[in-house]
Design a protein around this motif. Structure first.
Motif, short mmCIF file in Angstrom:
data_model
loop_
_atom_site.label_atom_id
_atom_site.label_comp_id
_atom_site.label_asym_id
_atom_site.label_seq_id
_atom_site.Cartn_x
_atom_site.Cartn_y
_atom_site.Cartn_z
N PRO A 1 13.05 -7.08 -7.46
CA PRO A 1 12.69 -7.46 -8.83
C PRO A 1 11.49 -6.67 -9.34
O PRO A 1 10.54 -6.40 -8.57
N VAL A 2 11.52 -6.28 -10.62
CA VAL A 2 10.40 -5.57 -11.23
C VAL A 2 9.51 -6.56 -11.94
O VAL A 2 9.92 -7.69 -12.26
N ALA A 3 8.27 -6.17 -12.18
CA ALA A 3 7.31 -7.04 -12.85
C ALA A 3 7.63 -7.14 -14.34
O ALA A 3 8.31 -6.28 -14.91
N VAL A 4 7.14 -8.19 -14.98
CA VAL A 4 7.30 -8.36 -16.43
C VAL A 4 6.72 -7.14 -17.14
O VAL A 4 5.62 -6.69 -16.83
N GLY A 5 7.47 -6.60 -18.07
CA GLY A 5 7.02 -5.43 -18.82
C GLY A 5 7.43 -4.11 -18.21
O GLY A 5 7.33 -3.06 -18.86
N GLU A 6 7.92 -4.13 -16.95
CA GLU A 6 8.34 -2.91 -16.28
C GLU A 6 9.85 -2.71 -16.47
O GLU A 6 10.61 -3.67 -16.50
N PRO A 7 10.30 -1.45 -16.57
CA PRO A 7 11.74 -1.22 -16.72
C PRO A 7 12.48 -1.45 -15.40
O PRO A 7 11.96 -1.15 -14.32
N GLY A 8 13.66 -2.00 -15.51
CA GLY A 8 14.51 -2.21 -14.34
C GLY A 8 15.96 -2.18 -14.76
O GLY A 8 16.30 -2.40 -15.93
N GLN A 9 16.83 -1.91 -13.79
CA GLN A 9 18.26 -1.91 -14.10
C GLN A 9 18.76 -3.36 -14.22
O GLN A 9 18.33 -4.23 -13.46
N ILE A 10 19.65 -3.58 -15.18
CA ILE A 10 20.22 -4.92 -15.39
C ILE A 10 21.34 -5.15 -14.38
O ILE A 10 22.31 -4.40 -14.34
N TYR A 11 21.18 -6.20 -13.59
CA TYR A 11 22.24 -6.67 -12.69
C TYR A 11 22.67 -8.05 -13.16
O TYR A 11 21.83 -8.92 -13.41
N LEU A 12 23.97 -8.26 -13.28
CA LEU A 12 24.51 -9.53 -13.77
C LEU A 12 25.01 -10.38 -12.62
O LEU A 12 25.58 -9.88 -11.65
N ALA A 13 24.81 -11.68 -12.76
CA ALA A 13 25.40 -12.66 -11.85
C ALA A 13 25.90 -13.83 -12.68
O ALA A 13 25.46 -14.03 -13.82
#
Length: 575
Positions: A325-337
């Motif tokens: 998990p990335v921190a709030v405000g940091e970019p990350g790839q969206i993974y859906l569940a």
């Protein structure tokens, strides 16, 4: 789910197409008939049926009939080229293809029997005796494949039911009339079809967008009493630009599939829209939508419109390259569940394993390839594609960042930033749609004054409208072609030499919306026409105090030739 609506409101209108109107009871009975026809043609539970029909009430009859036969449908837009249609039929491994009688059917190379529609129905009472389970396949939606072959995404009944009954998604009411406007091969069609039928609302089959614009978009929506619409985002962006009041009569306007522009929202509300505007996000592999955002005036201050928060039953994880998990405000790839995650790709085991993951802690996930960041308030902001990141002059660059920045320029309405060239020659190029007063020099100065050099687009190309695919998304292939053409023209550039040549080139740049016009370039080849020629003549008269006629420009169409003519006229006037 559909039959519950039939039982509740059998006489209510389920679908209308201008010429036909079917009640819920009639639609149910006709769908039963369609299921029997398909069974007579060998369709069994677990099969797949390609449906290649015009957008009218009969299409809805057949789609429901496919499900009642225990099969899954692959809806194919009739506007697609024959080659694309055949490719989709083969990729779906369809048992049969239902095609309108008298219209072109799939080629013999598809090796699939064709069921002409409408078809004769055997007189039999009762419903088809097929039991459908939640985990059975219901629908296939095709997404782009990197090899050029479309990938069929398999959606199950439980995926569609969870989406149609989602408690957090703004959905139609029983009294609503939902306009059907999307391509039937696009995943927004699931909202128009299943959310409408689950609510007991009426599906109103509308003409294509160009015809709606020709006849008056708002007038047609009012005439058909449409209250809910979910067009693709690019359609909303372009329709509002052409006719700001087009959607003003709607109670609910949802949109998704691309970037919703703040300028579009501003113009929409300014033109009297008082309904709810909902921005949805989600890949086909997540059953149409997994997040939603209610757009308000607070969202119109230059920032991109948020994609919002997850729907009920959907979980969004923003993860880094190590699946942490990335921190709030940091970019990350969206993974859906959650309940919307599809079964996978039909006959694409490697692609399914690559994108549908089993995470030790988070369970089954779908890797979207999209980047987002979470704001402090929990709202998600879309950032672009993971694979859009490129290196320019040694710097890692996200083109969407440049798009967002340029979109804040007051003269610009819409921006698409892509890369052109390869290796050390790779650079950014921006296609822009501006307001009437757009000045490319102003846009370039704006970028150069506030962006580092590696983020400033090497070229700016002014377009009248952003090109769209049949699904209403940005046509990136066409954009790259247009940007490459501009780059090739630039490579042939012969710089103006004299003050007169430089002056003429500057006038053309302003008038034609093109950067760096060379001495040998032709006014008419660059898009000039008689009206622009008239404006050019007025500007030449003001700047050089000589008279130029349209015929002069036809005989002297290049910068160098026209500058020489102006020079000659100036000398004659001085004598």
């Amino acid at each position: 789910m559909f039959e519950q609506s039939v039982a509740h409101s059998p006489e209510a209108t389920a679908v209308s197409d201008g010429g036909n109107r079917l009640s819920y009871a009639e639609l149910n009975r006709r769908a039963d008939d369609a299921a029997r026809v398909l069974a007579e043609h060998g369709v069994c539970p677990g099969d797949r049926v390609a449906v290649h029909l015009p957008r009218d009430a009969e299409l809805i009859v057949v789609l429901l009939g496919v499900l009642k036969a225990g099969a899954a449908y692959a809806a194919i837009d009739t506007s697609y080229p024959d080659a694309r249609r055949d490719l989709m039929v083969r990729s779906a491994r369809a048992r049969v293809c239902v095609s309108a009688t008298g219209r072109p059917a799939p080629s013999e190379s598809c090796e699939v029997p064709v069921v002409g529609w409408p078809a004769a129905v055997t007189e039999t009472s009762g419903e088809p005796s097929v039991t459908v389970r939640p985990e059975d396949a219901a629908s296939m939606v095709f997404t782009s494949g990197s090899t050029g072959t479309p990938k069929p995404v398999v959606l199950e009944h439980r995926n569609l039911v969870a989406f149609a009954r989602n408690r957090s998604l703004p959905t139609p009411r029983r009294e609503d009339r939902v306009g059907q406007i999307s391509s039937v091969s696009f995943d927004l069609f699931h909202y128009e079809l299943w959310c409408s039928l689950a609510a007991g609302a009426e599906i109103v089959m509308l003409p294509p967008v160009p015809r709606l614009l020709e006849g008056g978009f708002q007038e047609e929506l009012r005439r058909r009493h449409v209250t809910v619409l979910i067009p693709p985002t690019m359609v909303v962006n372009q329709v509002v630009k052409a006719e700001p009041t087009a959607f003003s009569s709607l109670r609910l306007l949802l949109t998704g599939g691309d970037v919703l522009l703040p300028a579009t929202c501003t113009d929409l509300f300014a033109a009297g829209f008082t309904g709810r505007l909902i921005n949805v996000y989600g890949p086909s592999e997540g059953t149409t939508a997994c997040t939603w955002h209610d757009v308000t005036a607070a969202d119109l201050k230059g920032e991109p419109i948020p994609i919002g928060r997850p729907l009920d039953g959907c979980t969004i994880h923003l993860l880094d390259e190590e699946l942490r998990p990335v921190a709030v405000g940091e970019p990350g790839q969206i993974y859906l569940a959650g309940s919307g995650v599809a079964r996978g790709y039909l006959d694409r085991e490697e692609a399914t394993r690559e994108r549908f993951l089993e995470h030790a802690d988070l369970g089954r996930l779908y890797a979207t390839g999209d980047l987002a960041q979470q704001r402090v308030d929990g709202t998600l902001m879309f950032l672009g594609r993971v694979d859009d990141q490129v290196k320019i002059k040694g710097y890692r660059v996200e083109p969407r960042e440049v798009e967002h920045f340029l979109s804040n320029h007051p003269q610009l309405r819409e921006v698409a930033v892509l890369t052109i060239g390869r290796g050390e020659d790779r650079r950014l190029a921006a296609a822009i749609v501006g307001h009437d007063d757009v000045c490319l020099r102003s846009v370039r100065s704006y970028a150069e004054e506030q962006l580092p050099a590696h983020l400033v687009p090497a070229c700016l190309v002014l377009l009248p409208d952003m090109p769209m695919t049949a699904h209403g998304k940005r046509d990136r292939t066409e954009l790259r072609r247009l940007l490459r053409e501009d780059a090739e023209r630039d490579a042939r550039h012969v710089a103006p030499e004299t003050d007169l040549e430089i002056g003429v080139s500057e006038l053309w740049q302003e008038l034609l919306g093109i950067e760096r016009i060379g001495a040998q370039e032709n006014f008419f080849h660059l898009g000039g026409h008689s009206l622009l020629a008239f404006r050019l003549a007025l500007q030449i008269s003001e700047r050089f105090q000589v008279r130029i006629e349209y015929a002069d420009l036809q005989r002297h169409p290049t910068v160098r030739a026209l500058a020489a003519l102006i020079g000659t006229r100036c000398l004659e006037a001085a004598r």
